[in-house]
Write a protein that holds these residues in place. Structure first.
Motif, PDB file in Angstrom:
ATOM      1  N   ARG A  48       6.360 -11.867   0.961  1.00 12.27           N
ATOM      2  CA  ARG A  48       6.177 -11.949  -0.365  1.00 12.27           C
ATOM      3  C   ARG A  48       6.169 -10.307  -0.520  1.00 12.27           C
ATOM      4  O   ARG A  48       6.622  -9.836  -1.330  1.00 12.27           O
ATOM      5  N   MET A  49       5.451  -9.500   0.418  1.00 11.65           N
ATOM      6  CA  MET A  49       5.226  -8.133   0.459  1.00 11.65           C
ATOM      7  C   MET A  49       6.677  -7.307   0.442  1.00 11.65           C
ATOM      8  O   MET A  49       6.991  -6.520  -0.397  1.00 11.65           O
ATOM      9  N   VAL A  50       7.580  -7.854   1.512  1.00 12.50           N
ATOM     10  CA  VAL A  50       9.135  -7.267   1.371  1.00 12.50           C
ATOM     11  C   VAL A  50       9.873  -7.521   0.021  1.00 12.50           C
ATOM     12  O   VAL A  50      10.262  -6.837  -0.458  1.00 12.50           O
ATOM     13  N   ASP A  51       9.695  -8.794  -0.395  1.00  9.44           N
ATOM     14  CA  ASP A  51      10.274  -9.117  -1.605  1.00  9.44           C
ATOM     15  C   ASP A  51       9.645  -8.344  -3.045  1.00  9.44           C
ATOM     16  O   ASP A  51      10.541  -8.137  -4.066  1.00  9.44           O
ATOM     17  N   ALA A  52       8.371  -7.743  -2.805  1.00  8.23           N
ATOM     18  CA  ALA A  52       7.643  -7.256  -3.957  1.00  8.23           C
ATOM     19  C   ALA A  52       8.048  -5.656  -4.206  1.00  8.23           C
ATOM     20  O   ALA A  52       7.726  -5.135  -5.091  1.00  8.23           O
ATOM     21  N   GLY A  53       8.843  -5.243  -3.482  1.00  6.65           N
ATOM     22  CA  GLY A  53       9.292  -3.753  -3.313  1.00  6.65           C
ATOM     23  C   GLY A  53       8.090  -2.953  -3.065  1.00  6.65           C
ATOM     24  O   GLY A  53       7.379  -3.194  -2.147  1.00  6.65           O
ATOM     25  N   GLY A  54       8.025  -1.819  -3.867  1.00  4.39           N
ATOM     26  CA  GLY A  54       7.237  -0.789  -3.519  1.00  4.39           C
ATOM     27  C   GLY A  54       5.746  -0.902  -4.173  1.00  4.39           C
ATOM     28  O   GLY A  54       4.871  -0.082  -3.999  1.00  4.39           O
ATOM     29  N   ARG A  55       5.438  -1.932  -4.803  1.00  2.51           N
ATOM     30  CA  ARG A  55       4.221  -2.305  -5.512  1.00  2.51           C
ATOM     31  C   ARG A  55       3.017  -2.791  -4.251  1.00  2.51           C
ATOM     32  O   ARG A  55       1.883  -3.006  -4.620  1.00  2.51           O
ATOM     33  N   CYS A  56       3.632  -3.239  -3.236  1.00  2.48           N
ATOM     34  CA  CYS A  56       2.570  -3.622  -2.114  1.00  2.48           C
ATOM     35  C   CYS A  56       2.286  -2.759  -0.982  1.00  2.48           C
ATOM     36  O   CYS A  56       3.336  -1.688  -0.532  1.00  2.48           O
ATOM     37  N   VAL A  57       1.128  -2.598  -0.624  1.00  2.00           N
ATOM     38  CA  VAL A  57       0.709  -1.577   0.387  1.00  2.00           C
ATOM     39  C   VAL A  57       0.127  -2.389   1.575  1.00  2.00           C
ATOM     40  O   VAL A  57      -0.796  -3.220   1.439  1.00  2.00           O
ATOM     41  N   LEU A  58       0.627  -2.299   2.594  1.00  2.00           N
ATOM     42  CA  LEU A  58       0.027  -2.870   4.148  1.00  2.00           C
ATOM     43  C   LEU A  58      -0.861  -1.742   4.832  1.00  2.00           C
ATOM     44  O   LEU A  58      -0.760  -0.825   4.862  1.00  2.00           O
ATOM     45  N   ILE A  59      -2.145  -2.367   4.449  1.00  2.00           N
ATOM     46  CA  ILE A  59      -3.521  -1.772   5.136  1.00  2.00           C
ATOM     47  C   ILE A  59      -3.586  -2.159   6.552  1.00  2.00           C
ATOM     48  O   ILE A  59      -3.472  -3.429   6.744  1.00  2.00           O
ATOM     49  N   ASP A  60      -3.803  -1.268   7.641  1.00  2.00           N
ATOM     50  CA  ASP A  60      -4.016  -1.658   8.960  1.00  2.00           C
ATOM     51  C   ASP A  60      -5.485  -2.171   9.150  1.00  2.00           C
ATOM     52  O   ASP A  60      -6.277  -1.065   9.382  1.00  2.00           O
ATOM     53  N   ALA A  61      -5.878  -3.213   8.996  1.00  2.00           N
ATOM     54  CA  ALA A  61      -7.530  -3.728   9.057  1.00  2.00           C
ATOM     55  C   ALA A  61      -7.933  -3.894  10.187  1.00  2.00           C
ATOM     56  O   ALA A  61      -9.051  -4.253  10.465  1.00  2.00           O
ATOM     57  N   GLN A  62      -7.051  -3.618  11.175  1.00  2.00           N
ATOM     58  CA  GLN A  62      -7.411  -3.803  12.763  1.00  2.00           C
ATOM     59  C   GLN A  62      -8.373  -2.689  13.188  1.00  2.00           C
ATOM     60  O   GLN A  62      -9.226  -2.750  14.066  1.00  2.00           O
ATOM     61  N   ARG A  63      -8.376  -1.549  12.602  1.00  2.00           N
ATOM     62  CA  ARG A  63      -9.272  -0.567  12.796  1.00  2.00           C
ATOM     63  C   ARG A  63     -10.506  -0.958  12.336  1.00  2.00           C
ATOM     64  O   ARG A  63     -11.098  -1.695  11.797  1.00  2.00           O
ATOM     65  N   TYR A  64     -11.395   0.336  12.790  1.00  2.00           N
ATOM     66  CA  TYR A  64     -12.968   0.004  12.308  1.00  2.00           C
ATOM     67  C   TYR A  64     -13.182  -0.148  10.724  1.00  2.00           C
ATOM     68  O   TYR A  64     -12.465   0.644   9.999  1.00  2.00           O
ATOM     69  N   PRO A  65     -13.870  -1.149  10.177  1.00  2.00           N
ATOM     70  CA  PRO A  65     -14.017  -1.223   8.964  1.00  2.00           C
ATOM     71  C   PRO A  65     -14.341  -0.001   8.114  1.00  2.00           C
ATOM     72  O   PRO A  65     -13.897   0.106   6.842  1.00  2.00           O
ATOM     73  N   GLY A  66     -15.189   1.032   8.393  1.00  2.00           N
ATOM     74  CA  GLY A  66     -15.215   2.109   7.898  1.00  2.00           C
ATOM     75  C   GLY A  66     -14.286   2.926   7.401  1.00  2.00           C
ATOM     76  O   GLY A  66     -13.741   3.582   6.331  1.00  2.00           O
ATOM     77  N   PHE A  67     -13.246   3.014   8.649  1.00  2.00           N
ATOM     78  CA  PHE A  67     -12.045   3.702   8.426  1.00  2.00           C
ATOM     79  C   PHE A  67     -11.061   3.069   7.451  1.00  2.00           C
ATOM     80  O   PHE A  67     -10.624   3.758   6.572  1.00  2.00           O
ATOM     81  N   VAL A  68     -11.120   1.784   7.534  1.00  2.00           N
ATOM     82  CA  VAL A  68     -10.201   0.995   6.699  1.00  2.00           C
ATOM     83  C   VAL A  68     -10.625   1.256   5.110  1.00  2.00           C
ATOM     84  O   VAL A  68      -9.840   1.551   4.330  1.00  2.00           O
ATOM     85  N   ALA A  69     -12.094   1.338   4.958  1.00  2.00           N
ATOM     86  CA  ALA A  69     -12.425   1.551   3.614  1.00  2.00           C
ATOM     87  C   ALA A  69     -11.998   3.064   3.133  1.00  2.00           C
ATOM     88  O   ALA A  69     -11.733   2.920   1.891  1.00  2.00           O
ATOM     89  N   ASP A  70     -12.210   4.093   4.009  1.00  2.00           N
ATOM     90  CA  ASP A  70     -11.982   5.449   3.683  1.00  2.00           C
ATOM     91  C   ASP A  70     -10.466   5.441   3.375  1.00  2.00           C
ATOM     92  O   ASP A  70     -10.108   6.197   2.232  1.00  2.00           O
ATOM     93  N   GLU A  71      -9.533   4.803   4.356  1.00  2.00           N
ATOM     94  CA  GLU A  71      -8.205   4.444   3.821  1.00  2.00           C
ATOM     95  C   GLU A  71      -7.787   4.168   2.326  1.00  2.00           C
ATOM     96  O   GLU A  71      -6.986   4.502   1.554  1.00  2.00           O
ATOM     97  N   VAL A  72      -8.471   3.037   2.057  1.00  2.00           N
ATOM     98  CA  VAL A  72      -8.393   2.431   0.761  1.00  2.00           C
ATOM     99  C   VAL A  72      -8.718   3.297  -0.507  1.00  2.00           C
ATOM    100  O   VAL A  72      -8.093   3.516  -1.550  1.00  2.00           O
ATOM    101  N   ARG A  73      -9.920   3.925  -0.436  1.00  2.00           N
ATOM    102  CA  ARG A  73     -10.409   5.072  -1.186  1.00  2.00           C
ATOM    103  C   ARG A  73      -9.337   6.224  -1.221  1.00  2.00           C
ATOM    104  O   ARG A  73      -9.148   6.499  -2.504  1.00  2.00           O
TER     105      ARG A  73
END
Length: 93
Positions: A48-73
């Motif tokens: 669905r992400m591919v079909d949605a075009g540019g409105r979807c963002v893939l976040i690499d949540a494999q990393r440390y949760p604090g780093f993921v939160a910083d990336e989202v911010r």
């Protein structure tokens, strides 16, 4: 209806399960489903992400949760507060 933006947090099912167990003993019906079922759900989201075009963002949540939160911010600031503006925080009065 389509949202303007969708964030998809991509994390291996094994790491997701490890974090769930470490965080809490509480589970819901989805947590109890087989890994194969969860893999099919993830594949569906990725398609669905591919079909949605540019409105979807893939976040690499494999990393440390604090780093993921910083990336989202960082992403939120880039989208909602252009470089020449600062974020305005609402205060409860």
């Amino acid at each position: 209806f389509q949202p303007d933006h969708t964030l998809l947090f991509n994390i291996s099912l094994e790491e997701s399960c490890r974090r769930l167990v470490a965080r809490s003993n509480e589970t819901n019906h989805f947590d109890k489903e087989a890994l194969d079922f969860k893999r099919r759900i993830l594949r569906g989201y990725l398609e669905r992400m591919v079909d949605a075009g540019g409105r979807c963002v893939l976040i690499d949540a494999q990393r440390y949760p604090g780093f993921v939160a910083d990336e989202v911010r960082k992403w939120v600031r880039e989208i909602f507060a252009p470089a020449n503006q600062s974020l305005v925080h609402c205060k409860k009065e």
